[in-house]
Motif scaffolding. Structure first.
Motif, PDB file in Angstrom:
ATOM      1  N   SER A  19       0.842  -1.195   0.000  1.00  0.00           N
ATOM      2  CA  SER A  19       0.000   0.000   0.000  1.00  0.00           C
ATOM      3  C   SER A  19       0.880   1.248   0.000  1.00  0.00           C
ATOM      4  O   SER A  19       2.100   1.156   0.023  1.00  0.00           O
ATOM      5  CB  SER A  19      -0.926   0.003   1.223  1.00  0.00           C
ATOM      6  OG  SER A  19      -0.174   0.098   2.414  1.00  0.00           O
ATOM      7  N   ALA A  20       0.233   2.371  -0.044  1.00  0.00           N
ATOM      8  CA  ALA A  20       0.913   3.665   0.039  1.00  0.00           C
ATOM      9  C   ALA A  20       0.147   4.504   1.054  1.00  0.00           C
ATOM     10  O   ALA A  20      -1.028   4.250   1.336  1.00  0.00           O
ATOM     11  CB  ALA A  20       0.922   4.345  -1.321  1.00  0.00           C
ATOM     12  N   LEU A  55      -4.455   8.555  -7.583  1.00  0.00           N
ATOM     13  CA  LEU A  55      -3.007   8.487  -7.746  1.00  0.00           C
ATOM     14  C   LEU A  55      -2.630   7.245  -8.539  1.00  0.00           C
ATOM     15  O   LEU A  55      -3.368   6.254  -8.558  1.00  0.00           O
ATOM     16  CB  LEU A  55      -2.335   8.489  -6.375  1.00  0.00           C
ATOM     17  CG  LEU A  55      -2.569   9.757  -5.551  1.00  0.00           C
ATOM     18  CD1 LEU A  55      -1.910   9.635  -4.193  1.00  0.00           C
ATOM     19  CD2 LEU A  55      -2.045  10.980  -6.271  1.00  0.00           C
ATOM     20  N   PRO A  56      -1.461   7.252  -9.206  1.00  0.00           N
ATOM     21  CA  PRO A  56      -1.035   6.088  -9.989  1.00  0.00           C
ATOM     22  C   PRO A  56      -1.044   4.817  -9.139  1.00  0.00           C
ATOM     23  O   PRO A  56      -0.629   4.840  -7.982  1.00  0.00           O
ATOM     24  CB  PRO A  56       0.395   6.441 -10.411  1.00  0.00           C
ATOM     25  CG  PRO A  56       0.463   7.925 -10.327  1.00  0.00           C
ATOM     26  CD  PRO A  56      -0.486   8.330  -9.226  1.00  0.00           C
ATOM     27  N   GLU A  57      -1.530   3.754  -9.708  1.00  0.00           N
ATOM     28  CA  GLU A  57      -1.567   2.426  -9.085  1.00  0.00           C
ATOM     29  C   GLU A  57      -2.547   2.328  -7.923  1.00  0.00           C
ATOM     30  O   GLU A  57      -2.630   1.291  -7.270  1.00  0.00           O
ATOM     31  CB  GLU A  57      -0.178   1.997  -8.612  1.00  0.00           C
ATOM     32  CG  GLU A  57       0.870   2.030  -9.675  1.00  0.00           C
ATOM     33  CD  GLU A  57       2.267   1.882  -9.109  1.00  0.00           C
ATOM     34  OE1 GLU A  57       2.420   1.626  -7.910  1.00  0.00           O
ATOM     35  OE2 GLU A  57       3.207   2.022  -9.892  1.00  0.00           O
ATOM     36  N   GLN A  58      -3.303   3.386  -7.627  1.00  0.00           N
ATOM     37  CA  GLN A  58      -4.264   3.354  -6.524  1.00  0.00           C
ATOM     38  C   GLN A  58      -5.397   2.402  -6.870  1.00  0.00           C
ATOM     39  O   GLN A  58      -5.862   2.353  -7.999  1.00  0.00           O
ATOM     40  CB  GLN A  58      -4.808   4.764  -6.281  1.00  0.00           C
ATOM     41  CG  GLN A  58      -5.873   4.819  -5.216  1.00  0.00           C
ATOM     42  CD  GLN A  58      -6.502   6.198  -5.146  1.00  0.00           C
ATOM     43  OE1 GLN A  58      -5.854   7.189  -5.424  1.00  0.00           O
ATOM     44  NE2 GLN A  58      -7.762   6.254  -4.786  1.00  0.00           N
ATOM     45  N   GLN A  59      -5.836   1.638  -5.876  1.00  0.00           N
ATOM     46  CA  GLN A  59      -6.898   0.661  -6.087  1.00  0.00           C
ATOM     47  C   GLN A  59      -7.832   0.694  -4.887  1.00  0.00           C
ATOM     48  O   GLN A  59      -7.386   0.690  -3.758  1.00  0.00           O
ATOM     49  CB  GLN A  59      -6.271  -0.718  -6.243  1.00  0.00           C
ATOM     50  CG  GLN A  59      -7.227  -1.866  -6.243  1.00  0.00           C
ATOM     51  CD  GLN A  59      -6.478  -3.179  -6.261  1.00  0.00           C
ATOM     52  OE1 GLN A  59      -5.488  -3.328  -6.953  1.00  0.00           O
ATOM     53  NE2 GLN A  59      -6.936  -4.132  -5.492  1.00  0.00           N
ATOM     54  N   GLU A  67     -12.723   7.467  -3.451  1.00  0.00           N
ATOM     55  CA  GLU A  67     -11.725   6.862  -4.342  1.00  0.00           C
ATOM     56  C   GLU A  67     -11.092   7.904  -5.245  1.00  0.00           C
ATOM     57  O   GLU A  67      -9.938   7.770  -5.654  1.00  0.00           O
ATOM     58  CB  GLU A  67     -12.369   5.771  -5.205  1.00  0.00           C
ATOM     59  CG  GLU A  67     -12.594   4.484  -4.456  1.00  0.00           C
ATOM     60  CD  GLU A  67     -13.093   3.380  -5.364  1.00  0.00           C
ATOM     61  OE1 GLU A  67     -12.484   3.170  -6.435  1.00  0.00           O
ATOM     62  OE2 GLU A  67     -14.081   2.727  -4.988  1.00  0.00           O
ATOM     63  N   GLU A  68     -11.829   8.963  -5.557  1.00  0.00           N
ATOM     64  CA  GLU A  68     -11.333  10.005  -6.462  1.00  0.00           C
ATOM     65  C   GLU A  68     -10.349  10.951  -5.787  1.00  0.00           C
ATOM     66  O   GLU A  68      -9.700  11.754  -6.445  1.00  0.00           O
ATOM     67  CB  GLU A  68     -12.502  10.816  -7.035  1.00  0.00           C
ATOM     68  CG  GLU A  68     -13.439  10.019  -7.910  1.00  0.00           C
ATOM     69  CD  GLU A  68     -14.411   9.154  -7.096  1.00  0.00           C
ATOM     70  OE1 GLU A  68     -14.769   9.541  -5.959  1.00  0.00           O
ATOM     71  OE2 GLU A  68     -14.791   8.084  -7.592  1.00  0.00           O
ATOM     72  N   LEU A  69     -10.262  10.884  -4.455  1.00  0.00           N
ATOM     73  CA  LEU A  69      -9.404  11.791  -3.675  1.00  0.00           C
ATOM     74  C   LEU A  69      -9.680  13.254  -4.019  1.00  0.00           C
ATOM     75  O   LEU A  69      -8.768  14.055  -4.230  1.00  0.00           O
ATOM     76  CB  LEU A  69      -7.918  11.457  -3.869  1.00  0.00           C
ATOM     77  CG  LEU A  69      -7.475  10.111  -3.313  1.00  0.00           C
ATOM     78  CD1 LEU A  69      -6.012   9.852  -3.654  1.00  0.00           C
ATOM     79  CD2 LEU A  69      -7.686  10.026  -1.813  1.00  0.00           C
ATOM     80  N   THR A  70     -10.960  13.599  -4.061  1.00  0.00           N
ATOM     81  CA  THR A  70     -11.375  14.976  -4.289  1.00  0.00           C
ATOM     82  C   THR A  70     -12.252  15.414  -3.119  1.00  0.00           C
ATOM     83  O   THR A  70     -12.828  14.578  -2.411  1.00  0.00           O
ATOM     84  CB  THR A  70     -12.153  15.131  -5.606  1.00  0.00           C
ATOM     85  OG1 THR A  70     -13.286  14.263  -5.577  1.00  0.00           O
ATOM     86  CG2 THR A  70     -11.276  14.805  -6.804  1.00  0.00           C
ATOM     87  N   GLY A  71     -12.316  16.721  -2.914  1.00  0.00           N
ATOM     88  CA  GLY A  71     -13.143  17.260  -1.836  1.00  0.00           C
ATOM     89  C   GLY A  71     -12.683  16.831  -0.455  1.00  0.00           C
ATOM     90  O   GLY A  71     -13.498  16.657   0.443  1.00  0.00           O
ATOM     91  N   LEU A  72     -11.377  16.693  -0.261  1.00  0.00           N
ATOM     92  CA  LEU A  72     -10.836  16.282   1.040  1.00  0.00           C
ATOM     93  C   LEU A  72     -10.700  17.497   1.949  1.00  0.00           C
ATOM     94  O   LEU A  72      -9.826  18.330   1.739  1.00  0.00           O
ATOM     95  CB  LEU A  72      -9.470  15.617   0.864  1.00  0.00           C
ATOM     96  CG  LEU A  72      -9.420  14.361   0.007  1.00  0.00           C
ATOM     97  CD1 LEU A  72      -7.976  13.997  -0.321  1.00  0.00           C
ATOM     98  CD2 LEU A  72     -10.116  13.223   0.705  1.00  0.00           C
ATOM     99  N   PRO A  73     -11.567  17.631   2.968  1.00  0.00           N
ATOM    100  CA  PRO A  73     -11.453  18.789   3.859  1.00  0.00           C
ATOM    101  C   PRO A  73     -10.265  18.640   4.796  1.00  0.00           C
ATOM    102  O   PRO A  73      -9.872  17.535   5.165  1.00  0.00           O
ATOM    103  CB  PRO A  73     -12.773  18.773   4.639  1.00  0.00           C
ATOM    104  CG  PRO A  73     -13.249  17.369   4.577  1.00  0.00           C
ATOM    105  CD  PRO A  73     -12.686  16.768   3.317  1.00  0.00           C
ATOM    106  N   LEU A  74      -9.698  19.778   5.157  1.00  0.00           N
ATOM    107  CA  LEU A  74      -8.548  19.815   6.053  1.00  0.00           C
ATOM    108  C   LEU A  74      -8.647  21.091   6.880  1.00  0.00           C
ATOM    109  O   LEU A  74      -8.684  22.188   6.336  1.00  0.00           O
ATOM    110  CB  LEU A  74      -7.263  19.789   5.224  1.00  0.00           C
ATOM    111  CG  LEU A  74      -5.953  19.427   5.885  1.00  0.00           C
ATOM    112  CD1 LEU A  74      -6.026  18.077   6.596  1.00  0.00           C
ATOM    113  CD2 LEU A  74      -4.840  19.417   4.866  1.00  0.00           C
ATOM    114  N   LEU A 120      -3.642   4.086   0.958  1.00  0.00           N
ATOM    115  CA  LEU A 120      -4.120   3.798  -0.392  1.00  0.00           C
ATOM    116  C   LEU A 120      -3.666   2.384  -0.765  1.00  0.00           C
ATOM    117  O   LEU A 120      -2.477   2.100  -0.742  1.00  0.00           O
ATOM    118  CB  LEU A 120      -3.519   4.790  -1.395  1.00  0.00           C
ATOM    119  CG  LEU A 120      -3.641   6.275  -1.061  1.00  0.00           C
ATOM    120  CD1 LEU A 120      -2.794   7.102  -2.014  1.00  0.00           C
ATOM    121  CD2 LEU A 120      -5.090   6.700  -1.106  1.00  0.00           C
ATOM    122  N   ALA A 121      -4.618   1.510  -1.111  1.00  0.00           N
ATOM    123  CA  ALA A 121      -4.246   0.184  -1.606  1.00  0.00           C
ATOM    124  C   ALA A 121      -3.613   0.347  -2.978  1.00  0.00           C
ATOM    125  O   ALA A 121      -3.956   1.270  -3.725  1.00  0.00           O
ATOM    126  CB  ALA A 121      -5.481  -0.713  -1.677  1.00  0.00           C
TER     127      ALA A 121
END
Length: 154
Positions: free
Chosen positions: A90-91, A110-114, A131-138, A148-149
Motif C-alpha cells: 500500500s501507500a 493516484l497512480p496504481e491506486q486501487q 476513491e477520487e481523492l477529491t473534496g478532502l477537507p482539512l 491507499l491500496a
C-alpha cells in the motif's frame, strides 16, 4: 501538525527550531549561535518575537535577505503539503495544512491506486475519503494520513 510532519517525512524525525517555516541561519554569529536566532513570528524589527527594541535582544533577528523576517515568518506560510510514501502492499498519502484557514484538497486518483482509501490518522473527525481523492477537507493547521491500496506490487 509539527509532529505529524516529522514522522511522515523520510529520514530521522528531527525538526530544528524555525525549520518548519524555512528560517535561515545568521552566519555572521559564531558557532551554534548562528542557528539560535529569535523565532520569526511576523514582519517588523523584532519579527514579532519581542516588544523590546532590536538592540535589546540577546541575539539579532534575521532581518535581511531571502530568509529575513519580512520574507519568512510564521504568519506567511500558506497552502497544503501533500506527499506519498509507497510500500509494497500500500501507500500512505499525507496531507498537512500549513495555513490557519480551512482547506479543501482535490488530488484525483493516484497512480496504481486501487479501491477506497482509508483514513488512518487525523487531527480531527473528517468524512471518509473518496476513491477520487477529491473534496478532502482539512482544518487550519490540520493533518490527515490516508492509506491507499496499490494495484502494482513489486
Amino acid at each position: 501538525m509539527a509532529y505529524s510532519l516529522q514522522f511522515s517525512l523520510p529520514g530521522t524525525p528531527v525538526l530544528r527550531y524555525g525549520e518548519e517555516i524555512g528560517m535561515g541561519d545568521d552566519l555572521s554569529l559564531p558557532g551554534r549561535e548562528a542557528i539560535r536566532t529569535p523565532m520569526q513570528w511576523s514582519t517588523g524589527p523584532t519579527a514579532g518575537f519581542s516588544s523590546a527594541a532590536p538592540k535589546d535582544l540577546v541575539r539579532p533577528v534575521v532581518a535581511a535577505g531571502p530568509f529575513g523576517c519580512d520574507e519568512v515568518n510564521v504568519a506567511t506560510p500558506k497552502g497544503v503539503l501533500a506527499h506519498v510514501a509507497y510500500g509494497t502492499e500500500s501507500a500512505v498519502l499525507f496531507l498537512h495544512n500549513l495555513s490557519p484557514e480551512d482547506a479543501t484538497v482535490d488530488l484525483g486518483p493516484l497512480p496504481e491506486q486501487q479501491g477506497r482509501p482509508t483514513e488512518i490518522l487525523a487531527d480531527g473527525d473528517y468524512p471518509q475519503p473518496s476513491e477520487e481523492l477529491t473534496g478532502l477537507p482539512l482544518a487550519g493547521y490540520g493533518y490527515r494520513w490516508i492509506e491507499l491500496a496499490r494495484s502494482y506490487r513489486p
